[in-house]
Design a protein around this motif. Structure first.
Motif, PDB file in Angstrom:
ATOM      1  N   MET A  30       0.829  -1.204   0.000  1.00  0.00           N
ATOM      2  CA  MET A  30       0.000   0.000   0.000  1.00  0.00           C
ATOM      3  C   MET A  30       0.864   1.256   0.000  1.00  0.00           C
ATOM      4  SD  MET A  30      -3.076  -0.834  -0.457  1.00  0.00           S
ATOM      5  CE  MET A  30      -3.641   0.868  -0.364  1.00  0.00           C
ATOM      6  N   GLU A  31       2.028   1.212   0.636  1.00  0.00           N
ATOM      7  CA  GLU A  31       2.960   2.350   0.554  1.00  0.00           C
ATOM      8  C   GLU A  31       3.376   2.582  -0.895  1.00  0.00           C
ATOM      9  OE1 GLU A  31       6.394   2.080   3.034  1.00  0.00           O
ATOM     10  OE2 GLU A  31       5.246   1.896   4.882  1.00  0.00           O
ATOM     11  N   GLU A  32       3.685   1.504  -1.596  1.00  0.00           N
ATOM     12  CA  GLU A  32       4.083   1.593  -3.008  1.00  0.00           C
ATOM     13  C   GLU A  32       2.939   2.160  -3.850  1.00  0.00           C
ATOM     14  OE1 GLU A  32       5.423  -1.523  -6.569  1.00  0.00           O
ATOM     15  OE2 GLU A  32       5.287  -2.226  -4.489  1.00  0.00           O
ATOM     16  N   ILE A  33       1.726   1.692  -3.576  1.00  0.00           N
ATOM     17  CA  ILE A  33       0.549   2.158  -4.322  1.00  0.00           C
ATOM     18  C   ILE A  33       0.268   3.629  -4.041  1.00  0.00           C
ATOM     19  CG2 ILE A  33      -1.974   1.915  -4.471  1.00  0.00           C
ATOM     20  CD1 ILE A  33      -1.444  -1.152  -3.969  1.00  0.00           C
ATOM     21  N   ASN A  34       0.371   4.030  -2.780  1.00  0.00           N
ATOM     22  CA  ASN A  34       0.119   5.432  -2.424  1.00  0.00           C
ATOM     23  C   ASN A  34       1.147   6.356  -3.080  1.00  0.00           C
ATOM     24  OD1 ASN A  34      -2.125   4.844  -0.849  1.00  0.00           O
ATOM     25  ND2 ASN A  34      -0.920   4.569   1.015  1.00  0.00           N
ATOM     26  N   ALA A  35       2.391   5.916  -3.140  1.00  0.00           N
ATOM     27  CA  ALA A  35       3.435   6.715  -3.792  1.00  0.00           C
ATOM     28  C   ALA A  35       3.132   6.858  -5.287  1.00  0.00           C
ATOM     29  CB  ALA A  35       4.794   6.066  -3.582  1.00  0.00           C
ATOM     30  N   MET A  36       2.683   5.780  -5.899  1.00  0.00           N
ATOM     31  CA  MET A  36       2.320   5.814  -7.324  1.00  0.00           C
ATOM     32  C   MET A  36       1.155   6.782  -7.564  1.00  0.00           C
ATOM     33  SD  MET A  36       0.758   2.671  -9.597  1.00  0.00           S
ATOM     34  CE  MET A  36      -0.822   2.788  -8.717  1.00  0.00           C
ATOM     35  N   ASN A  37       0.132   6.698  -6.714  1.00  0.00           N
ATOM     36  CA  ASN A  37      -1.036   7.572  -6.869  1.00  0.00           C
ATOM     37  C   ASN A  37      -0.685   9.030  -6.631  1.00  0.00           C
ATOM     38  OD1 ASN A  37      -2.768   5.514  -7.573  1.00  0.00           O
ATOM     39  ND2 ASN A  37      -3.418   5.106  -5.477  1.00  0.00           N
ATOM     40  N   GLU A  38       0.245   9.269  -5.707  1.00  0.00           N
ATOM     41  CA  GLU A  38       0.678  10.646  -5.436  1.00  0.00           C
ATOM     42  C   GLU A  38       1.329  11.248  -6.683  1.00  0.00           C
ATOM     43  OE1 GLU A  38       0.508  13.847  -3.177  1.00  0.00           O
ATOM     44  OE2 GLU A  38      -0.080  11.897  -2.366  1.00  0.00           O
ATOM     45  N   LYS A  39       2.133  10.445  -7.382  1.00  0.00           N
ATOM     46  CA  LYS A  39       2.762  10.923  -8.618  1.00  0.00           C
ATOM     47  C   LYS A  39       1.702  11.251  -9.667  1.00  0.00           C
ATOM     48  CE  LYS A  39       7.232   8.552  -8.236  1.00  0.00           C
ATOM     49  NZ  LYS A  39       8.114   7.498  -8.813  1.00  0.00           N
ATOM     50  N   TYR A  40       0.677  10.392  -9.761  1.00  0.00           N
ATOM     51  CA  TYR A  40      -0.408  10.647 -10.713  1.00  0.00           C
ATOM     52  C   TYR A  40      -1.121  11.957 -10.388  1.00  0.00           C
ATOM     53  CZ  TYR A  40      -0.216   5.990 -12.874  1.00  0.00           C
ATOM     54  OH  TYR A  40       0.157   4.867 -13.571  1.00  0.00           O
ATOM     55  N   LYS A  41      -1.375  12.190  -9.082  1.00  0.00           N
ATOM     56  CA  LYS A  41      -2.078  13.415  -8.681  1.00  0.00           C
ATOM     57  C   LYS A  41      -1.255  14.645  -9.034  1.00  0.00           C
ATOM     58  CE  LYS A  41      -4.620  11.357  -4.811  1.00  0.00           C
ATOM     59  NZ  LYS A  41      -4.681  11.243  -3.336  1.00  0.00           N
ATOM     60  N   GLN A  42       0.043  14.571  -8.789  1.00  0.00           N
ATOM     61  CA  GLN A  42       0.911  15.711  -9.098  1.00  0.00           C
ATOM     62  C   GLN A  42       0.946  15.979 -10.597  1.00  0.00           C
ATOM     63  OE1 GLN A  42       4.688  14.756  -7.321  1.00  0.00           O
ATOM     64  NE2 GLN A  42       3.920  14.946  -5.229  1.00  0.00           N
ATOM     65  N   ALA A  43       1.031  14.909 -11.377  1.00  0.00           N
ATOM     66  CA  ALA A  43       1.054  15.069 -12.833  1.00  0.00           C
ATOM     67  C   ALA A  43      -0.267  15.645 -13.328  1.00  0.00           C
ATOM     68  CB  ALA A  43       1.324  13.725 -13.506  1.00  0.00           C
ATOM     69  N   ALA A  44      -1.385  15.183 -12.739  1.00  0.00           N
ATOM     70  CA  ALA A  44      -2.706  15.690 -13.129  1.00  0.00           C
ATOM     71  C   ALA A  44      -2.850  17.156 -12.768  1.00  0.00           C
ATOM     72  CB  ALA A  44      -3.804  14.859 -12.458  1.00  0.00           C
ATOM     73  N   ALA A  45      -2.307  17.535 -11.604  1.00  0.00           N
ATOM     74  CA  ALA A  45      -2.386  18.933 -11.171  1.00  0.00           C
ATOM     75  C   ALA A  45      -1.606  19.838 -12.118  1.00  0.00           C
ATOM     76  CB  ALA A  45      -1.858  19.067  -9.748  1.00  0.00           C
ATOM     77  N   VAL A  46      -0.409  19.382 -12.508  1.00  0.00           N
ATOM     78  CA  VAL A  46       0.411  20.156 -13.453  1.00  0.00           C
ATOM     79  C   VAL A  46      -0.323  20.299 -14.780  1.00  0.00           C
ATOM     80  CG1 VAL A  46       2.522  20.109 -14.826  1.00  0.00           C
ATOM     81  CG2 VAL A  46       2.602  19.540 -12.388  1.00  0.00           C
ATOM     82  N   LYS A  47      -0.922  19.196 -15.232  1.00  0.00           N
ATOM     83  CA  LYS A  47      -1.646  19.216 -16.504  1.00  0.00           C
ATOM     84  C   LYS A  47      -2.842  20.151 -16.432  1.00  0.00           C
ATOM     85  CE  LYS A  47      -3.135  15.954 -20.057  1.00  0.00           C
ATOM     86  NZ  LYS A  47      -3.364  14.538 -20.383  1.00  0.00           N
ATOM     87  N   ALA A  48      -3.535  20.115 -15.295  1.00  0.00           N
ATOM     88  CA  ALA A  48      -4.706  20.988 -15.118  1.00  0.00           C
ATOM     89  C   ALA A  48      -4.289  22.449 -15.128  1.00  0.00           C
ATOM     90  CB  ALA A  48      -5.417  20.638 -13.817  1.00  0.00           C
ATOM     91  N   GLU A  49      -3.159  22.751 -14.466  1.00  0.00           N
ATOM     92  CA  GLU A  49      -2.663  24.133 -14.441  1.00  0.00           C
ATOM     93  C   GLU A  49      -2.280  24.596 -15.837  1.00  0.00           C
ATOM     94  OE1 GLU A  49       0.394  25.043 -11.660  1.00  0.00           O
ATOM     95  OE2 GLU A  49      -0.678  24.172  -9.977  1.00  0.00           O
ATOM     96  N   GLU A  50      -1.616  23.703 -16.586  1.00  0.00           N
ATOM     97  CA  GLU A  50      -1.214  24.052 -17.946  1.00  0.00           C
ATOM     98  C   GLU A  50      -2.432  24.343 -18.812  1.00  0.00           C
ATOM     99  OE1 GLU A  50       1.024  20.687 -19.131  1.00  0.00           O
ATOM    100  OE2 GLU A  50       2.888  21.348 -18.166  1.00  0.00           O
ATOM    101  N   LYS A  51      -3.498  23.592 -18.555  1.00  0.00           N
ATOM    102  CA  LYS A  51      -4.713  23.765 -19.343  1.00  0.00           C
ATOM    103  C   LYS A  51      -5.410  25.083 -19.004  1.00  0.00           C
ATOM    104  CE  LYS A  51      -8.725  21.087 -20.822  1.00  0.00           C
ATOM    105  NZ  LYS A  51      -9.503  19.853 -20.615  1.00  0.00           N
ATOM    106  N   VAL A  52      -5.361  25.449 -17.703  1.00  0.00           N
ATOM    107  CA  VAL A  52      -6.068  26.644 -17.250  1.00  0.00           C
ATOM    108  C   VAL A  52      -5.322  27.917 -17.627  1.00  0.00           C
ATOM    109  CG1 VAL A  52      -6.742  27.923 -15.184  1.00  0.00           C
ATOM    110  CG2 VAL A  52      -7.299  25.506 -15.387  1.00  0.00           C
ATOM    111  N   GLU A  53      -3.979  27.875 -17.597  1.00  0.00           N
ATOM    112  CA  GLU A  53      -3.193  29.078 -17.882  1.00  0.00           C
ATOM    113  C   GLU A  53      -3.527  29.624 -19.263  1.00  0.00           C
ATOM    114  OE1 GLU A  53       0.948  28.384 -17.390  1.00  0.00           O
ATOM    115  OE2 GLU A  53       0.809  28.127 -15.232  1.00  0.00           O
ATOM    116  N   GLY A  54      -3.782  30.929 -19.314  1.00  0.00           N
ATOM    117  CA  GLY A  54      -4.060  31.568 -20.586  1.00  0.00           C
ATOM    118  C   GLY A  54      -5.521  31.514 -20.981  1.00  0.00           C
TER     119      GLY A  54
END
Length: 644
Positions: free
Chosen positions: A512-536
């Motif tokens: 579960m530690e491994e899974i949580n770390a994987m999901n955290e990376k996904y959330k960060q990548a999604a947040a970056v993508k969302a910000e890129e989409k919103v900018e401008g």
């Protein structure tokens, strides 16, 4: 001569990478196809991708690329996941294939020429994700009745298919062929909710987008999804209104269309009626399988509760993923998946029951007889019980697989593994080994165990092909046909190989530690993508007014368990206490925060982060060099003040 067996999945829509719920269908269909090959049938297994439509055109436009470039990428991802999951398809069709497009144009023209398609005008509500039109009365709370998303009012010229012309003929076919739609509950749903109330003519062309197959005689129209996508089942085999191929003549009609219950109407009503109009024989059976849910919710990328099959395969192995999917999905009801339940099922069934049985048996054969296998036939009543269990399991296996009850089948196979483990306890080989006078009895016991494992391996092969191969390798066995299970003991095994664990037990906390770390990376990548989409992106004042920004004072601060980044904050927002989880622990200590006043988004939907509910968001600035600065406000501003 082998019986032909043509089986298909629904073709996957190329809008996004498929999640584990989408992937279930290819694994389910593959297991059925492998079983049929095991029976000796001549199987043709079709899958592929649905690549046209407004949704794809819109996504490609957002990304600034041509729709074909976009679908090439997603179709490649889909095929990659299908291959990763060991699906043994014979053909992967794409609706952008030149031959498919050519034949779809002919099909549309034939239906038009014979009067089954006519030109009219459509006015109604359209759902882009579902690619479906709805009348006002069909909407639920003003939204799409299938997916619950927003719909838009649409008026456009279109061609329509005369569905009502064939309604009575389809009703009679369903009545005359009770297994045409399975399970029974799906058939009742289609008959009572759609056929009996009466069919409306179906919109089969669009002019509001261009990403589709053009109508030859009216190029401003493109062929809509129903004729385009559904026709893949016959175009893949070489159907052509001007003369079909030998492959089509050999394998059509389909023996089973395997589809999700959400597209049942299209396959059990639209598709059979199209075939009737083309004077083509109807498929023998349409199996509407249930959904795989995330916990109790439908899996959806938009809600973020998505698990991907390739992630599961990396975490647990391909066969363990296949096993979970197929064992957890009842015949007529939705199944569920969480990482915790996957781990539990892995440990109980695969590591403890199956893995332990194979490992113990092979290890004892090597320890006591250097791997040599023979049957002196020194028997006791308990042997007959095991042999009878093997025979009964084969009979149940065939019946359940023929009835498409795959989860029940896996339960039956695992019951044989449990019975075999019990046989070990009953015969106690380690005790027999102590006295040379009992060695012939011991050889018989191990022979029976090896044979029961062979039975299990053969029956598991449609579900877990790699695991079955490992079992046969450890047994040194080549007799792996279904027919061979009619004769217990005729296995040709003279010496087993080396014992090797099939599945190592999982430490749940570490996994579960491994899974949580994987999901955290996904959330960060999604947040970056969302910000890129919103900018401008420009917004109006009405958009900004939807956001409630409020001053709040931090009263308490504590680390969220099992997280290095998250703080659990208790705030005074002027109306009382509010809990917010914030990922600022890397940059601030609790003493930096307690007593300070910050700005929060007060009307954000509550979410759970690492199991802790968060009711809002603190405003902070991303700064250079991986730094974050919380926006603190003047201490004289009262908590609860609105930011405008």
């Amino acid at each position: 001569m082998a019986n032909k067996f043509y089986i298909t999945t629904a073709i996957a829509y190329t809008s996004r990478k498929p999640h584990v719920g989408n992937t279930y269908e290819i694994v389910l269909t593959d297991a059925i196809a492998r079983y049929r090959r095991l029976k000796g049938d001549d199987v043709y297994f079709l899958t592929g991708t649905d690549e046209h439509g407004q949704k794809i055109e819109d996504i490609a436009k957002e990304q600034g690329i041509h729709p074909k470039e976009y679908v090439d990428k997603i179709a490649g991802e889909i095929r990659g996941i299908w291959d990763l999951m060991n699906s043994s398809y014979d053909q992967f069709i794409r609706t952008t294939d030149e031959q498919h497009e050519k034949v779809v144009k002919k099909i549309f023209k034939k239906l038009y020429d014979q009067g089954d398609i006519y030109k009219g005008e459509y006015e109604g509500w359209y759902c882009v994700p579902c690619e479906s039109f709805f009348t006002e009365t069909q909407l639920v709370d003003g939204k799409c009745p299938d997916c619950g998303r927003e719909v838009k009012k649409t008026t456009e010229e279109a061609y329509f298919f005369k569905m009502s012309k064939y309604q009575d003929r389809l009703m009679k076919h369903i009545e005359d062929h009770p297994d045409f739609i399975v399970p029974e509950s799906r058939k009742k749903e289609m008959v009572n909710n759609f056929l009996k109330p009466g069919l409306q003519d179906l919109c089969v062309s669009r002019t509001s987008f261009t990403w589709g197959i053009p109508v030859d005689f009216d190029p401003k129209h493109v062929v809509y999804v129903w004729i385009d996508a559904l026709s893949n089942y016959i175009t893949a085999l070489g159907y052509d209104p001007d003369g079909s191929s030998e492959l089509f003549k050999k394998y059509w009609p389909a023996d089973i269309h395997v589809i999700g219950k959400d597209i049942l109407r299209f396959h059990t009503i639209y598709w059979p009626i199209m075939l009737m109009a083309l004077d083509v024989e109807l498929p023998k059976q349409i199996f509407g399988h249930p959904w795989m849910l995330f916990g109790k919710d439908k899996m959806s990328k938009s809600t973020g509760n998505v698990i991907y099959a390739d992630d599961l395969a990396n975490l647990f192995s391909v066969d363990a993923t296949r096993y979970y999917m197929l064992s957890e999905m009842p015949y007529g009801q939705d199944g569920a998946i969480t990482y915790e339940t996957v781990i539990a099922r892995f440990n109980s069934d695969l590591a403890n029951t199956l893995g332990n049985l194979v490992n113990r048996t092979i290890a004892m054969s090597n320890k006591y007889f250097e791997g040599e296998v023979s049957n002196p036939n020194v028997t006791e009543p308990v042997d007959s019980e095991l042999i009878e269990c093997c025979r009964e399991t084969v009979a149940s296996f065939i019946k359940q697989m023929d009835d498409l009850r795959l989860a029940d089948t896996l339960d039956t196979i695992m019951d044989l593994a449990r019975r075999s483990n019990k046989y070990i306890d009953e015969t106690a080989p380690w005790t027999l080994a102590k006295d040379e006078a009992n060695h012939d009895r011991l050889r018989t016991v191990l022979f029976h165990l090896i044979e029961s494992i062979r039975y299990i391996g053969v029956m598991l092969s449609p579900f877990m092909p790699e695991t079955a191969e490992k079992i046969f390798a450890q047994l040194n066995c080549n007799v792996i046909t279904l027919e061979s299970l009619s004769d217990f003991g005729n296995n040709g095994i003279t010496k087993v190989g080396e014992a090797a664990p099939l599945f190592n037990r999982i430490d749940e906390a570490k996994k579960m530690e491994e899974i949580n770390a994987m999901n955290e990376k996904y959330k960060q990548a999604a947040a970056v993508k969302a910000e890129e989409k919103v900018e401008g992106v420009q917004i109006g004042i009405e958009d900004f007014q939807k956001v409630s920004l409020t001053v709040a004072q931090i009263l308490e601060c504590a680390k969220v368990p099992k997280s290095d980044k998250l703080y659990q904050l208790i705030l005074d927002d002027g109306n009382g206490k509010r809990q917010v989880v914030s990922g600022i622990a890397k940059w601030y200590s609790d003493s930096d925060l307690i007593g300070k006043k910050v700005i929060i988004v007060a009307n954000l939907k509550p979410v759970k982060l690492r199991g802790v509910e968060s009711n809002g968001m603190i405003l902070a600035a991303d700064c250079p060099n991986d730094d974050v600065k919380v926006i603190f406000v003047d201490d004289t501003i009262p908590a609860g003040s609105k930011i405008r």
